[in-house]
Every structure is written in C-alpha cells, then in structure tokens.
Design a protein around this motif. Structure first.
Motif, PDB file in Angstrom:
ATOM      1  N   GLY A 119      67.125  12.941  49.512  1.00 26.05           N
ATOM      2  CA  GLY A 119      67.911  11.752  49.205  1.00 26.05           C
ATOM      3  C   GLY A 119      67.494  10.499  49.943  1.00 26.05           C
ATOM      4  O   GLY A 119      68.079   9.427  49.724  1.00 26.05           O
ATOM      5  N   LEU A 120      66.474  10.579  50.809  1.00 26.12           N
ATOM      6  CA  LEU A 120      66.059   9.411  51.602  1.00 26.12           C
ATOM      7  C   LEU A 120      64.750   8.809  51.098  1.00 26.12           C
ATOM      8  O   LEU A 120      64.191   7.929  51.744  1.00 26.12           O
ATOM      9  CB  LEU A 120      65.907   9.799  53.075  1.00 26.12           C
ATOM     10  CG  LEU A 120      67.157  10.358  53.764  1.00 26.12           C
ATOM     11  CD1 LEU A 120      66.873  10.596  55.244  1.00 26.12           C
ATOM     12  CD2 LEU A 120      68.350   9.416  53.600  1.00 26.12           C
ATOM     13  N   GLY A 121      64.287   9.231  49.945  1.00 27.14           N
ATOM     14  CA  GLY A 121      62.990   8.782  49.446  1.00 27.14           C
ATOM     15  C   GLY A 121      62.903   7.302  49.173  1.00 27.14           C
ATOM     16  O   GLY A 121      61.818   6.719  49.243  1.00 27.14           O
ATOM     17  N   ASN A 122      64.018   6.641  48.877  1.00 24.96           N
ATOM     18  CA  ASN A 122      63.980   5.212  48.542  1.00 24.96           C
ATOM     19  C   ASN A 122      64.054   4.306  49.764  1.00 24.96           C
ATOM     20  O   ASN A 122      63.969   3.083  49.634  1.00 24.96           O
ATOM     21  CB  ASN A 122      65.132   4.868  47.592  1.00 24.96           C
ATOM     22  CG  ASN A 122      64.902   5.433  46.195  1.00 24.96           C
ATOM     23  OD1 ASN A 122      63.757   5.532  45.738  1.00 24.96           O
ATOM     24  ND2 ASN A 122      65.974   5.811  45.521  1.00 24.96           N
ATOM     25  N   ARG A 123      64.201   4.884  50.942  1.00 22.00           N
ATOM     26  CA  ARG A 123      64.261   4.065  52.147  1.00 22.00           C
ATOM     27  C   ARG A 123      62.860   3.680  52.620  1.00 22.00           C
ATOM     28  O   ARG A 123      61.879   4.338  52.311  1.00 22.00           O
ATOM     29  CB  ARG A 123      64.975   4.836  53.273  1.00 22.00           C
ATOM     30  CG  ARG A 123      66.434   5.127  52.972  1.00 22.00           C
ATOM     31  CD  ARG A 123      67.129   5.631  54.212  1.00 22.00           C
ATOM     32  NE  ARG A 123      68.515   5.985  53.933  1.00 22.00           N
ATOM     33  CZ  ARG A 123      69.379   6.380  54.859  1.00 22.00           C
ATOM     34  NH1 ARG A 123      69.002   6.491  56.128  1.00 22.00           N
ATOM     35  NH2 ARG A 123      70.608   6.686  54.528  1.00 22.00           N
ATOM     36  N   ARG A 124      62.791   2.604  53.383  1.00 26.95           N
ATOM     37  CA  ARG A 124      61.560   2.220  54.056  1.00 26.95           C
ATOM     38  C   ARG A 124      61.473   2.981  55.385  1.00 26.95           C
ATOM     39  O   ARG A 124      62.495   3.353  55.968  1.00 26.95           O
ATOM     40  CB  ARG A 124      61.528   0.709  54.324  1.00 26.95           C
ATOM     41  CG  ARG A 124      61.479  -0.161  53.073  1.00 26.95           C
ATOM     42  CD  ARG A 124      60.111  -0.136  52.433  1.00 26.95           C
ATOM     43  NE  ARG A 124      59.921  -1.223  51.492  1.00 26.95           N
ATOM     44  CZ  ARG A 124      60.250  -1.194  50.226  1.00 26.95           C
ATOM     45  NH1 ARG A 124      60.835  -0.111  49.737  1.00 26.95           N
ATOM     46  NH2 ARG A 124      60.019  -2.210  49.425  1.00 26.95           N
ATOM     47  N   PRO A 125      60.274   3.200  55.903  1.00 25.02           N
ATOM     48  CA  PRO A 125      60.135   3.923  57.176  1.00 25.02           C
ATOM     49  C   PRO A 125      60.953   3.321  58.314  1.00 25.02           C
ATOM     50  O   PRO A 125      61.476   4.058  59.156  1.00 25.02           O
ATOM     51  CB  PRO A 125      58.635   3.841  57.449  1.00 25.02           C
ATOM     52  CG  PRO A 125      58.014   3.791  56.087  1.00 25.02           C
ATOM     53  CD  PRO A 125      58.970   2.954  55.273  1.00 25.02           C
ATOM     54  N   ALA A 126      61.065   1.994  58.350  1.00 17.54           N
ATOM     55  CA  ALA A 126      61.806   1.350  59.442  1.00 17.54           C
ATOM     56  C   ALA A 126      63.278   1.729  59.442  1.00 17.54           C
ATOM     57  O   ALA A 126      63.960   1.591  60.470  1.00 17.54           O
ATOM     58  CB  ALA A 126      61.663  -0.171  59.341  1.00 17.54           C
ATOM     59  N   ALA A 127      63.784   2.201  58.300  1.00 18.59           N
ATOM     60  CA  ALA A 127      65.184   2.604  58.214  1.00 18.59           C
ATOM     61  C   ALA A 127      65.414   4.029  58.696  1.00 18.59           C
ATOM     62  O   ALA A 127      66.557   4.492  58.740  1.00 18.59           O
ATOM     63  CB  ALA A 127      65.685   2.459  56.782  1.00 18.59           C
ATOM     64  N   LEU A 128      64.334   4.718  59.068  1.00 22.05           N
ATOM     65  CA  LEU A 128      64.435   6.090  59.539  1.00 22.05           C
ATOM     66  C   LEU A 128      64.362   6.134  61.065  1.00 22.05           C
ATOM     67  O   LEU A 128      63.767   5.260  61.700  1.00 22.05           O
ATOM     68  CB  LEU A 128      63.299   6.941  58.977  1.00 22.05           C
ATOM     69  CG  LEU A 128      63.153   7.027  57.457  1.00 22.05           C
ATOM     70  CD1 LEU A 128      62.004   7.967  57.106  1.00 22.05           C
ATOM     71  CD2 LEU A 128      64.444   7.490  56.797  1.00 22.05           C
ATOM     72  N   SER A 129      64.945   7.153  61.640  1.00 21.49           N
ATOM     73  CA  SER A 129      64.793   7.381  63.079  1.00 21.49           C
ATOM     74  C   SER A 129      63.387   7.895  63.363  1.00 21.49           C
ATOM     75  O   SER A 129      62.633   8.254  62.441  1.00 21.49           O
ATOM     76  CB  SER A 129      65.821   8.411  63.548  1.00 21.49           C
ATOM     77  OG  SER A 129      65.526   9.694  62.998  1.00 21.49           O
ATOM     78  N   GLY A 130      63.038   7.943  64.643  1.00 23.56           N
ATOM     79  CA  GLY A 130      61.716   8.443  65.008  1.00 23.56           C
ATOM     80  C   GLY A 130      61.505   9.875  64.543  1.00 23.56           C
ATOM     81  O   GLY A 130      60.434  10.224  64.045  1.00 23.56           O
ATOM     82  N   GLY A 131      62.527  10.689  64.689  1.00 23.56           N
ATOM     83  CA  GLY A 131      62.419  12.067  64.236  1.00 23.56           C
ATOM     84  C   GLY A 131      62.274  12.167  62.729  1.00 23.56           C
ATOM     85  O   GLY A 131      61.507  13.002  62.227  1.00 23.56           O
ATOM     86  N   GLN A 132      62.994  11.319  62.012  1.00 29.18           N
ATOM     87  CA  GLN A 132      62.880  11.320  60.549  1.00 29.18           C
ATOM     88  C   GLN A 132      61.511  10.840  60.093  1.00 29.18           C
ATOM     89  O   GLN A 132      60.959  11.358  59.120  1.00 29.18           O
ATOM     90  CB  GLN A 132      63.984  10.455  59.942  1.00 29.18           C
ATOM     91  CG  GLN A 132      65.376  11.061  60.040  1.00 29.18           C
ATOM     92  CD  GLN A 132      66.455  10.107  59.571  1.00 29.18           C
ATOM     93  OE1 GLN A 132      66.370   8.887  59.765  1.00 29.18           O
ATOM     94  NE2 GLN A 132      67.493  10.649  58.951  1.00 29.18           N
ATOM     95  N   GLN A 133      60.941   9.867  60.789  1.00 28.48           N
ATOM     96  CA  GLN A 133      59.590   9.419  60.452  1.00 28.48           C
ATOM     97  C   GLN A 133      58.583  10.548  60.660  1.00 28.48           C
ATOM     98  O   GLN A 133      57.657  10.723  59.857  1.00 28.48           O
ATOM     99  CB  GLN A 133      59.220   8.199  61.295  1.00 28.48           C
ATOM    100  CG  GLN A 133      59.982   6.942  60.929  1.00 28.48           C
ATOM    101  CD  GLN A 133      59.586   5.750  61.774  1.00 28.48           C
ATOM    102  OE1 GLN A 133      58.480   5.704  62.316  1.00 28.48           O
ATOM    103  NE2 GLN A 133      60.475   4.786  61.905  1.00 28.48           N
ATOM    104  N   SER A 134      58.749  11.317  61.739  1.00 28.18           N
ATOM    105  CA  SER A 134      57.870  12.467  61.971  1.00 28.18           C
ATOM    106  C   SER A 134      58.003  13.476  60.840  1.00 28.18           C
ATOM    107  O   SER A 134      57.008  14.052  60.380  1.00 28.18           O
ATOM    108  CB  SER A 134      58.222  13.136  63.304  1.00 28.18           C
ATOM    109  OG  SER A 134      57.930  12.283  64.394  1.00 28.18           O
ATOM    110  N   ARG A 135      59.222  13.694  60.368  1.00 30.50           N
ATOM    111  CA  ARG A 135      59.449  14.617  59.263  1.00 30.50           C
ATOM    112  C   ARG A 135      58.779  14.112  57.981  1.00 30.50           C
ATOM    113  O   ARG A 135      58.206  14.892  57.220  1.00 30.50           O
ATOM    114  CB  ARG A 135      60.945  14.815  59.027  1.00 30.50           C
ATOM    115  CG  ARG A 135      61.627  15.656  60.088  1.00 30.50           C
ATOM    116  CD  ARG A 135      63.145  15.667  59.927  1.00 30.50           C
ATOM    117  NE  ARG A 135      63.767  16.515  60.929  1.00 30.50           N
ATOM    118  CZ  ARG A 135      64.090  17.787  60.750  1.00 30.50           C
ATOM    119  NH1 ARG A 135      63.857  18.359  59.577  1.00 30.50           N
ATOM    120  NH2 ARG A 135      64.651  18.492  61.715  1.00 30.50           N
ATOM    121  N   ALA A 136      58.852  12.791  57.747  1.00 31.45           N
ATOM    122  CA  ALA A 136      58.232  12.226  56.548  1.00 31.45           C
ATOM    123  C   ALA A 136      56.719  12.393  56.599  1.00 31.45           C
ATOM    124  O   ALA A 136      56.082  12.744  55.598  1.00 31.45           O
ATOM    125  CB  ALA A 136      58.610  10.750  56.410  1.00 31.45           C
ATOM    126  N   ALA A 137      56.115  12.138  57.766  1.00 31.13           N
ATOM    127  CA  ALA A 137      54.666  12.294  57.902  1.00 31.13           C
ATOM    128  C   ALA A 137      54.265  13.751  57.707  1.00 31.13           C
ATOM    129  O   ALA A 137      53.247  14.047  57.073  1.00 31.13           O
ATOM    130  CB  ALA A 137      54.214  11.792  59.273  1.00 31.13           C
TER     131      ALA A 137
END
Length: 227
Positions: A119-137
């Motif tokens: 459900g977070l696919g439409n967000r920009r990376p800056a809107a994610l926490s550091g942990g969430q950015q790691s998960r996206a990568a």
C-alpha cells in the motif's frame, strides 16, 4: 557456483588477490579492516572494477566481459540508490525495466507486500522512514530475482534492532540466492552468515566457517577485533 580464479584487483598502489569458490544459497560475510578491500571485492564481482588478472565465473561461465547490468546479481549499497523524484513503486519497477515501460505492476505490489510495504507504492522515498527505505531497496533487488545478492553495508545506518530485523528479512526472502554481505560488525557476521571471508593484508581469504573463524581468529582478524 561462484569462482574467483587467481584474481588480482589493482587500483593505483592497492592490490587485492582472491582465489576461492562459494555455492548457491550460502550466506557469507565479508569482514576486515577499513580500506582492506571489502567493497572493492564486491565491486569487482559486480563489474564496476576491472580485474588486473584472473577470472570470475558463475556456474562455469566467465563474468569478466559482461557489463554490470548483464551479470547475474543485484547489489545493495549504503545509500540505497532510491531516486527521490520517483515513487516507491517506480523505484522498484526500475529493477524490471530501466525504461519503466514494461513493468509488471502486480509483481511490484507483491514485492512490496513481501517486505511489509504493501500500500505504500505511491509514496516518494522521502516519505518513508530509514527502515522503510531499506525495505524498498531490498524489494527492488529481490524483484530482479538474480542468483547472487551483494550487500555493501546497506543497513549500517540503522539501529541495532532494525538492522537485525533487516538481516532476518534478507535471510527469509533471499531463498536460494548466494548472499555476500560486507560488514564491519562481527555480531552481524555471526548472526547472519554460516561462512566469512576475511579481507586483510591484500588477500580476500576463502570462505571459512564463521563460528570457527571467530572462535580461533587468525592474527589479522584478532587485530581487527582488538583481541
């Protein structure tokens, strides 16, 4: 099977040699002093640094002449390499098609679900926490489904609990992929890896049992650990 066959990596006055093999599904830490060549080893495998001599092979096939994009691997760096102007879903889509013209959106959604970002696919990376950015990568790397996954300290900026969580997620989701993980943290190596490559004094040593290596560290590792 990944093979480093009498490999020498040369950059100015720095030289690193490697001569070993590793099998599919192994979890291998790469540890050693700062500047010893840990990231250099991964970058040579990924094709970003040419070899001075020797060969790198995967399943018997030489990788030496392949461009980075054609090598059977994905690599995660410390900065995650998420493009800020793209959505999370678009960043994942780059793993399937750099032009973003032929992206399986259902596959992207499934990858996001696998790493807990549904459900977070439409967000920009800056809107994610550091942990969430790691998960996206990580999701982008897994979406590429390559038989080797290289981790160049992508979780180093995370706190201990979150870093442990990410390593557990890699272990759960990487499946049969060979994982090589650069780390400065001996606890990460012992937690995650059955085998460890010690990089020191110009040599990337063959993978050794992590438990045995830390139970009886060779002089270079003992100096690094301060024991």
């Amino acid at each position: 099977m990944l093979s480093f066959e009498n490999v020498t990596i040369q950059q100015d006055d720095f030289s690193l040699v490697a001569n070993w093999q590793a099998g599919p599904g192994q979890r291998i830490a790469v540890i050693g002093p700062s500047g010893a060549g840990k990231s250099t080893l991964l970058n040579a495998l990924a094709g970003f640094i040419p070899l001075a001599s020797g060969h790198i092979r995967w399943e018997g096939q030489p990788l030496d002449e392949l461009t980075p994009g054609r090598r059977p691997l994905s690599i995660l760096f410390q900065d995650q390499n998420l493009f800020p102007h793209l959505t999370v879903a678009q960043n994942l889509g780059l793993g399937l098609d750099p032009s973003l013209r032929r992206v399986d959106s259902a596959a992207v959604d499934r990858a996001l679900e696998r790493v807990g970002l549904g459900g977070l696919g439409n967000r920009r990376p800056a809107a994610l926490s550091g942990g969430q950015q790691s998960r996206a990568a990580l999701a982008r790397a897994l979406l590429r489904a390559r038989p080797m996954l290289l981790l160049d300290e992508p979780f180093a900026a995370l706190g201990p609990a979150l870093k442990a969580e990410m390593l557990a997620l890699v272990e759960e989701l990487a499946g049969p992929a060979l994982v090589l993980m650069v780390t400065h943290d001996p606890e990460d190596a012992q937690r995650f890896s059955s085998h460890t490559i010690l990089v020191a004094d110009g040599v990337a040593a063959p993978p050794a049992s992590t438990e045995a290596l830390f139970a009886n560290p060779p002089p270079a590792l003992a100096r690094y650990l301060g024991t």
